[in-house]
Structure formats: structure tokens, C-alpha cells
Design a protein around this motif. Structure first.
Motif, PDB file in Angstrom:
ATOM      1  N   THR A 197       1.884  55.022 -17.732  1.00  0.00           N
ATOM      2  CA  THR A 197       2.584  54.498 -16.555  1.00  0.00           C
ATOM      3  C   THR A 197       3.807  55.363 -16.267  1.00  0.00           C
ATOM      4  O   THR A 197       4.406  55.933 -17.192  1.00  0.00           O
ATOM      5  N   LEU A 209       4.201  44.295 -16.950  1.00  0.00           N
ATOM      6  CA  LEU A 209       3.208  44.589 -15.913  1.00  0.00           C
ATOM      7  C   LEU A 209       3.775  44.381 -14.512  1.00  0.00           C
ATOM      8  O   LEU A 209       3.478  45.141 -13.584  1.00  0.00           O
ATOM      9  N   GLN A 210       4.591  43.357 -14.349  1.00  0.00           N
ATOM     10  CA  GLN A 210       5.136  43.014 -13.039  1.00  0.00           C
ATOM     11  C   GLN A 210       6.368  43.844 -12.680  1.00  0.00           C
ATOM     12  O   GLN A 210       6.793  43.877 -11.525  1.00  0.00           O
ATOM     13  N   TYR A 253      -0.662  46.087 -23.229  1.00  0.00           N
ATOM     14  CA  TYR A 253      -0.399  46.533 -21.857  1.00  0.00           C
ATOM     15  C   TYR A 253      -1.570  47.372 -21.351  1.00  0.00           C
ATOM     16  O   TYR A 253      -2.029  47.219 -20.208  1.00  0.00           O
ATOM     17  N   GLU A 268      -5.994  51.563 -14.478  1.00  0.00           N
ATOM     18  CA  GLU A 268      -4.851  52.425 -14.162  1.00  0.00           C
ATOM     19  C   GLU A 268      -4.403  53.204 -15.403  1.00  0.00           C
ATOM     20  O   GLU A 268      -4.112  54.398 -15.327  1.00  0.00           O
ATOM     21  N   SER A 269      -4.384  52.531 -16.539  1.00  0.00           N
ATOM     22  CA  SER A 269      -3.915  53.157 -17.774  1.00  0.00           C
ATOM     23  C   SER A 269      -4.833  54.293 -18.219  1.00  0.00           C
ATOM     24  O   SER A 269      -4.372  55.363 -18.635  1.00  0.00           O
ATOM     25  N   ARG A 313      -4.585  45.242 -20.371  1.00  0.00           N
ATOM     26  CA  ARG A 313      -4.444  44.451 -19.153  1.00  0.00           C
ATOM     27  C   ARG A 313      -4.321  45.301 -17.892  1.00  0.00           C
ATOM     28  O   ARG A 313      -4.346  44.762 -16.782  1.00  0.00           O
ATOM     29  N   SER A 314      -4.116  46.590 -18.070  1.00  0.00           N
ATOM     30  CA  SER A 314      -4.058  47.486 -16.900  1.00  0.00           C
ATOM     31  C   SER A 314      -5.013  48.640 -17.151  1.00  0.00           C
ATOM     32  O   SER A 314      -4.683  49.809 -16.903  1.00  0.00           O
ATOM     33  N   TYR A 315      -6.187  48.309 -17.657  1.00  0.00           N
ATOM     34  CA  TYR A 315      -7.102  49.309 -18.198  1.00  0.00           C
ATOM     35  C   TYR A 315      -7.433  50.442 -17.226  1.00  0.00           C
ATOM     36  O   TYR A 315      -7.308  51.625 -17.578  1.00  0.00           O
TER      37      TYR A 315
END
Length: 284
Positions: free
Chosen positions: A159, A131-132, A260, A267-268, A263-265
Motif C-alpha cells: 500500500t 483499511l479505512q 491486512y 489490491e495487495s 482483507r485487501s488481497y
């Protein structure tokens, strides 16, 4: 050499082996079925010797190296009329139904073992790294390259920061240009593939975070890794690139992908809708 039973070879040369080599020989003779799936590091550890001693043992038996020795060992323990190292005891006279059942059992076993090897804290740490990261590059050679490409394609749907290079020279160039803001995910069943080790070393020198997906917790690859995720499929020397090993790697990558995504729902989901819409015209 492979036409000669390896046990005959060991016994015939036993008296000429050093004390350390005899220690290795004794373990091999008593643990045939497990040694054929061991890395050189694993065998050295259980025998209480160095990896160089294992290599010298193989040379004393007139083998080119450890992999050559394991191939000979696999040939020697293969049961007559059995398909060597294809799946668990698939025989030449098995019916299609029996073959299908045994292949299924092998793949299910690989998935179950990988599930049991999952360390939630390491998965959590891996997701945080991903993520980072500014850029995530998946690396692999041979059949592991196919897994790396699949991982890149899967993550590409949610992504735009994933990459995967096919050529080994270009992989080294990519690793050399990585920074401390990047993550290298290196896939290698054995953890002993020269090209993968060199890429891991170069990525590490460049300051990138290195995540390895491999079968063995101790290997040359893991010595350059910040985080190691284990997959659970036994692949013998006559079974290189087995689908059960690939399935276990893909399962582990799928777990990373889903976590992943969670945790980045926002945007994903946005990126997944965009990428899906972009290829709709191709499906008509």
C-alpha cells in the motif's frame, strides 16, 4: 547512590518515609523481581497509591526519578557474575552454546507471551482502522523507531499510504497535520517516552485514530490511544532496546500485515507484484 545496595538504602531511610511511601517500600522489598519490570503506573496500581506518591518515594531515597530507581534496583538484584538484564540468567562463565540456548529461550518466551496477549477482536478493529485510513503513519523513538521504520517498509510493499518520519520535530509536524481519516500507529515499549506521548496527544487533537503497541495496558501513552495492542517481552532498566522486545513488536506487526493483506488481497497482490518488479533490476 548505585554503589550502595538499594535494600540498605530503603531500610536506613524507612523510618523517615511517610505512611504511603512505606507502603511502596514494603511492596518493593517483597516483590523485587517483578517491580524491576513494572511501569510507574503498574506499581502505583498494585500499591493502591498515586503515581506522584511513587515519584516522591524515589525522591525520598535520593533518586532522580522512577527510572533512576529501577536502574539501582536492577543493579542490586543482579546475581554476582551474571550479565545484568541481558537475558534470563546468562552467566559470565557460560559457553557459547549455553548463551545461544538462553537467548533463544528469551526470544521464544517473548513471542509466546505476545501470542497469549493477542485479542482477536482488537486485531480485527485495528485492521478495520488501517483499511479505512487515508494515511497511516508509524511513530517511534530510539529503538522503537527502528521497529516503526520496519513496519513502514513492510506495509509499503502492498500500500502507498504508509509513512514514517525519523526526526522527532518532524514527527510532531506530521501528527499536527493528520485528520480524522488518518491512523497513527505509535510504538513504545514503556508507553512513557515523552516524545511518543506528545505525538499521540497531538495526533489525537488532530482527530486521527491512535493505535499504540506497548508492553503495559496502563501508561501515559495508552491514555491517548483509541486502541492498545500489547507485546509480551520483559525489558529491565539495564536492557533498553532489547531484541526480544523488538521481536515481540515485529511479530505483532507481522500479524497485522498478514491480516491486512488477506482483507485487501486483490489490491495487495497487485501492489506487491509491482513493488517487487520495481527492484528486480537492483538484484541482478
Amino acid at each position: 547512590m548505585r554503589a550502595i545496595n538499594i535494600f540498605t538504602t530503603i531500610h536506613s531511610k524507612y523510618n523517615n518515609l511517610t505512611t504511603t511511601e512505606k507502603k511502596v517500600a514494603d511492596y518493593v522489598l517483597e516483590n523485587l523481581n517483578s517491580v524491576v519490570y513494572m511501569s510507574i503506573t503498574d506499581l502505583a496500581d498494585v500499591c493502591g497509591v498515586g503515581e506522584s506518591s511513587i515519584f516522591r518515594f524515589c525522591k525520598s531515597l535520593s533518586y532522580k526519578g522512577y527510572q533512576d530507581f529501577k536502574i539501582a534496583l536492577a543493579h542490586s538484584i543482579t546475581v554476582e557474575n551474571e550479565i545484568p538484564q541481558l537475558t534470563e540468567k546468562v552467566l559470565m562463565n557460560d559457553s557459547i552454546g549455553q548463551v545461544a540456548s538462553k537467548v533463544l529461550s528469551t526470544n521464544i518466551s517473548a513471542l509466546n507471551e505476545t501470542f497469549n496477549l493477542i485479542d482477536s477482536s482488537k486485531i480485527d478493529e485495528a485492521i478495520n482502522f488501517l483499511l479505512q485510513a487515508e494515511k497511516v503513519i508509524f511513530f517511534g523513538v530510539g529503538s522503537s523507531l527502528m521497529t516503526a521504520m520496519e513496519a513502514k517498509i513492510k506495509f509499503m510493499r502492498i500500500t502507498n499510504k504508509t509513512e514514517c518520519t525519523i526526526d522527532s520535530h518532524l514527527q510532531m509536524m506530521s501528527a499536527a497535520l493528520m485528520t480524522k481519516r488518518d491512523v497513527a500507529v505509535i510504538i513504545s515499549y514503556s508507553g512513557s517516552t515523552k516524545d511518543s506521548i506528545e505525538v499521540a496527544k497531538k495526533a489525537k487533537e488532530s482527530g486521527a485514530t491512535v493505535i499504540s503497541i506497548t508492553r503495559f495496558v496502563k501508561s501515559p501513552l495508552t491514555s491517548y490511544s483509541d486502541l492498545t495492542l500489547l507485546c509480551g517481552a520483559n525489558e529491565g532498566p539495564l536492557q533498553g532496546g532489547s531484541l526480544s522486545a523488538k521481536i515481540s513488536q515485529l511479530y505483532l506487526l507481522d500479524v497485522l500485515y498478514v491480516e491486512y493483506f488477506k482483507r485487501s488481497y486483490e489490491e495487495s497482490i497487485r501492489n506487491k507484484e509491482s513493488t517487487a518488479e520495481s527492484v528486480v533490476v537492483k538484484l541482478l
